[in-house]
Design a protein around this motif. Structure first.
Motif, PDB file in Angstrom:
ATOM      1  N   LYS A 172      -8.606   3.054  14.643  1.00 29.83           N
ATOM      2  CA  LYS A 172      -7.683   3.603  13.655  1.00 29.83           C
ATOM      3  C   LYS A 172      -7.087   4.881  14.230  1.00 29.83           C
ATOM      4  O   LYS A 172      -7.680   5.510  15.085  1.00 29.83           O
ATOM      5  N   THR A 181      -1.825  -2.025   9.240  1.00 29.79           N
ATOM      6  CA  THR A 181      -1.861  -1.545   7.863  1.00 29.79           C
ATOM      7  C   THR A 181      -1.838  -0.017   7.907  1.00 29.79           C
ATOM      8  O   THR A 181      -2.237   0.597   8.893  1.00 29.79           O
ATOM      9  N   TYR A 182      -1.335   0.551   6.830  1.00 30.39           N
ATOM     10  CA  TYR A 182      -1.386   2.001   6.708  1.00 30.39           C
ATOM     11  C   TYR A 182      -1.908   2.339   5.325  1.00 30.39           C
ATOM     12  O   TYR A 182      -1.780   1.557   4.373  1.00 30.39           O
ATOM     13  N   VAL A 183      -2.525   3.504   5.227  1.00 30.85           N
ATOM     14  CA  VAL A 183      -3.052   3.968   3.949  1.00 30.85           C
ATOM     15  C   VAL A 183      -2.866   5.490   3.877  1.00 30.85           C
ATOM     16  O   VAL A 183      -2.994   6.189   4.874  1.00 30.85           O
ATOM     17  N   THR A 205      -1.410   1.645   0.051  1.00 31.08           N
ATOM     18  CA  THR A 205      -1.466   0.929   1.330  1.00 31.08           C
ATOM     19  C   THR A 205      -0.196   0.121   1.524  1.00 31.08           C
ATOM     20  O   THR A 205       0.533  -0.165   0.578  1.00 31.08           O
ATOM     21  N   GLY A 206       0.024  -0.251   2.763  1.00 32.87           N
ATOM     22  CA  GLY A 206       1.145  -1.102   3.104  1.00 32.87           C
ATOM     23  C   GLY A 206       0.879  -1.762   4.438  1.00 32.87           C
ATOM     24  O   GLY A 206      -0.091  -1.438   5.127  1.00 32.87           O
ATOM     25  N   THR A 207       1.744  -2.685   4.798  1.00 38.02           N
ATOM     26  CA  THR A 207       1.588  -3.375   6.074  1.00 38.02           C
ATOM     27  C   THR A 207       2.924  -3.459   6.799  1.00 38.02           C
ATOM     28  O   THR A 207       3.985  -3.476   6.173  1.00 38.02           O
ATOM     29  N   SER A 228       4.245  -6.220   9.329  1.00 42.00           N
ATOM     30  CA  SER A 228       3.788  -7.544   9.741  1.00 42.00           C
ATOM     31  C   SER A 228       4.676  -8.146  10.821  1.00 42.00           C
ATOM     32  O   SER A 228       5.619  -7.526  11.301  1.00 42.00           O
ATOM     33  N   THR A 255      -3.648  -4.463  14.199  1.00 43.20           N
ATOM     34  CA  THR A 255      -4.270  -5.747  14.521  1.00 43.20           C
ATOM     35  C   THR A 255      -3.660  -6.150  15.852  1.00 43.20           C
ATOM     36  O   THR A 255      -2.483  -6.507  15.910  1.00 43.20           O
TER      37      THR A 255
END
Length: 172
Positions: free
Chosen positions: A36, A80-82, A117-119, A121, A164
């Motif tokens: 991370k 992903t982010y948070v 959160t979000g992604t 992709s 990822t």
């Protein structure tokens, strides 16, 4: 007999050619570091501008670090982010871009609140491929965060990104 010899020779050639691919695959490893990255962002009261950067560094993984010159490819399927440790007025949102290597992803009205959160992709393939190219060269990449908050009351937060990814390394 001549047909049999020709068939045997061609079969041997095909077998040898396919064996090279099999041997090549045996010398490759796939590494998917579970890492991370975080950046602390602070926007003073009276400003709404967000300008920061976050660095992804896969070299903290020994397999990647020890084989930097042997990385064949880096496949990033997303991240992903948070938002964490947020101090901002209720209802504050962030709009802007994440960019790297001339490619970017647009963020629109993302709530700046603990746990949001979000992604990013595979639909953002150009951006992810740009990250992969940079990571292939030295195991590191920087993502610029540019945008603005929905108000000028200031804010502070930590943005955490979890990629990822898979590094394909040819160990021979």
């Amino acid at each position: 007999m001549k047909k049999f010899t020709t068939f045997f020779a061609l079969s041997l050639f095909v077998f040898a050619f396919n064996s090279c691919d099999a041997v090549d695959e045996l010398t490759e490893i796939r590494v998917s570091p579970d890492l991370k990255a975080e950046v602390d962002v602070s926007i003073p009261e009276g400003s709404s501008s967000v300008n920061s950067a976050i660095s992804l560094d896969a070299t903290s993984n020994s397999d990647v670090r020890d084989n930097l010159d042997k990385i064949e490819s880096v496949d990033i399927s997303g991240f992903t982010y948070v938002f964490k440790d947020v101090e901002a007025a209720a209802g504050t949102t962030l709009s802007g871009t994440l960019s790297s290597g001339g490619q970017s992803v647009t963020l629109s009205n993302i709530a700046v609140a603990n746990g949001t959160t979000g992604t990013v992709s595979s639909s953002e393939a150009a951006f992810l491929n740009s990250l992969g190219s940079s990571l292939k060269s030295n195991g590191k990449v920087t993502i610029d965060i540019d945008g603005s908050l929905s108000n000028d009351e200031g804010a502070s937060f930590t943005l955490e990104i979890t990629p990822t990814w898979t590094f394909l390394i040819d160990v021979l």
